[in-house]
Design a protein around this motif. Structure first.
Motif, PDB file in Angstrom:
ATOM      1  N   MET A  59       0.841  -1.198   0.000  1.00 40.03           N
ATOM      2  CA  MET A  59       0.000   0.000   0.000  1.00 40.03           C
ATOM      3  C   MET A  59       0.870   1.239   0.000  1.00 40.03           C
ATOM      4  O   MET A  59       2.074   1.174   0.191  1.00 40.03           O
ATOM      5  N   TYR A  60       0.206   2.372  -0.226  1.00 38.74           N
ATOM      6  CA  TYR A  60       0.854   3.674  -0.304  1.00 38.74           C
ATOM      7  C   TYR A  60       0.345   4.576   0.808  1.00 38.74           C
ATOM      8  O   TYR A  60      -0.783   4.424   1.271  1.00 38.74           O
ATOM      9  N   ALA A  61       1.181   5.541   1.197  1.00 37.19           N
ATOM     10  CA  ALA A  61       0.784   6.604   2.127  1.00 37.19           C
ATOM     11  C   ALA A  61       1.267   7.916   1.536  1.00 37.19           C
ATOM     12  O   ALA A  61       2.460   8.073   1.245  1.00 37.19           O
ATOM     13  N   ASN A  62       0.329   8.859   1.341  1.00 37.98           N
ATOM     14  CA  ASN A  62       0.681  10.183   0.839  1.00 37.98           C
ATOM     15  C   ASN A  62       0.882  11.095   2.041  1.00 37.98           C
ATOM     16  O   ASN A  62      -0.076  11.479   2.706  1.00 37.98           O
ATOM     17  N   ILE A  63       2.110  11.422   2.316  1.00 36.09           N
ATOM     18  CA  ILE A  63       2.453  12.291   3.439  1.00 36.09           C
ATOM     19  C   ILE A  63       2.730  13.659   2.839  1.00 36.09           C
ATOM     20  O   ILE A  63       3.862  13.995   2.489  1.00 36.09           O
ATOM     21  N   ASN A  64       1.664  14.450   2.679  1.00 40.82           N
ATOM     22  CA  ASN A  64       1.830  15.754   2.029  1.00 40.82           C
ATOM     23  C   ASN A  64       2.265  16.817   3.035  1.00 40.82           C
ATOM     24  O   ASN A  64       2.399  16.539   4.229  1.00 40.82           O
ATOM     25  N   SER A  65       2.484  18.023   2.583  1.00 43.51           N
ATOM     26  CA  SER A  65       3.039  19.084   3.423  1.00 43.51           C
ATOM     27  C   SER A  65       2.096  19.575   4.511  1.00 43.51           C
ATOM     28  O   SER A  65       2.535  20.251   5.433  1.00 43.51           O
ATOM     29  N   THR A  66       0.799  19.242   4.444  1.00 41.12           N
ATOM     30  CA  THR A  66      -0.128  19.641   5.512  1.00 41.12           C
ATOM     31  C   THR A  66      -0.131  18.646   6.661  1.00 41.12           C
ATOM     32  O   THR A  66      -0.627  18.944   7.736  1.00 41.12           O
ATOM     33  N   VAL A  67       0.441  17.469   6.448  1.00 43.19           N
ATOM     34  CA  VAL A  67       0.507  16.442   7.485  1.00 43.19           C
ATOM     35  C   VAL A  67       1.649  16.779   8.442  1.00 43.19           C
ATOM     36  O   VAL A  67       2.738  17.156   8.016  1.00 43.19           O
ATOM     37  N   LYS A  68       1.402  16.647   9.737  1.00 37.36           N
ATOM     38  CA  LYS A  68       2.415  16.982  10.744  1.00 37.36           C
ATOM     39  C   LYS A  68       3.123  15.753  11.304  1.00 37.36           C
ATOM     40  O   LYS A  68       4.237  15.858  11.807  1.00 37.36           O
ATOM     41  N   ALA A  69       2.451  14.565  11.244  1.00 40.84           N
ATOM     42  CA  ALA A  69       3.058  13.358  11.804  1.00 40.84           C
ATOM     43  C   ALA A  69       2.556  12.124  11.067  1.00 40.84           C
ATOM     44  O   ALA A  69       1.472  12.139  10.464  1.00 40.84           O
TER      45      ALA A  69
END
Length: 122
Positions: A99-109
């Motif tokens: 699977m994938y996780a999109n950790i974009n710039s609005t995510v803090k943790a």
């Protein structure tokens, strides 16, 4: 560790008052790949981006009524705050497989449990 030192002249005793926690290493690079289990702050610990895992890190799965148990699966969360408060979950997923996780710039943790390492997708 930052601190202030105060010495008592008569008894020749010194005390160190600790102010704050450990000081992060200056210029430390973000982790890549991200370990499969842990809690990571976006910025100091990991870089924003799209990450992929091969799925669960379990050697074997436990199934009940044809459904894998949560302990047999890879589980991840992204948070809008730099803590693991489940009220601030932005997105989550659970799977046995890749699977994938999109950790974009609005995510803090980002939190990952029982997963194979996460590799950044170019």
């Amino acid at each position: 560790m930052t601190g202030s030192r105060r010495c008592h002249a008569i008894a020749s005793l010194c005390a160190v008052a600790v102010v704050g926690g450990p000081v992060p290493q200056a210029g430390a690079d973000p982790i890549d790949p991200i370990p499969g289990s842990g809690f990571f702050l976006v910025g100091p610990d990991i870089s924003p981006g799209l990450y992929r895992t091969d799925g669960t890190a379990s050697v074997f799965g436990v199934w009940i009524n044809d459904v894998p148990t949560q302990d047999s699966m890879c589980l991840w969360f992204t948070y809008s705050t730099p803590d693991a408060n489940k009220d601030n979950v932005v997105s989550t997923n659970i799977s046995m497989g890749p699977m994938y996780a999109n950790i974009n710039s609005t995510v803090k943790a980002f939190e990952s449990r029982n997963c194979a390492p996460w590799v950044r997708v170019p």
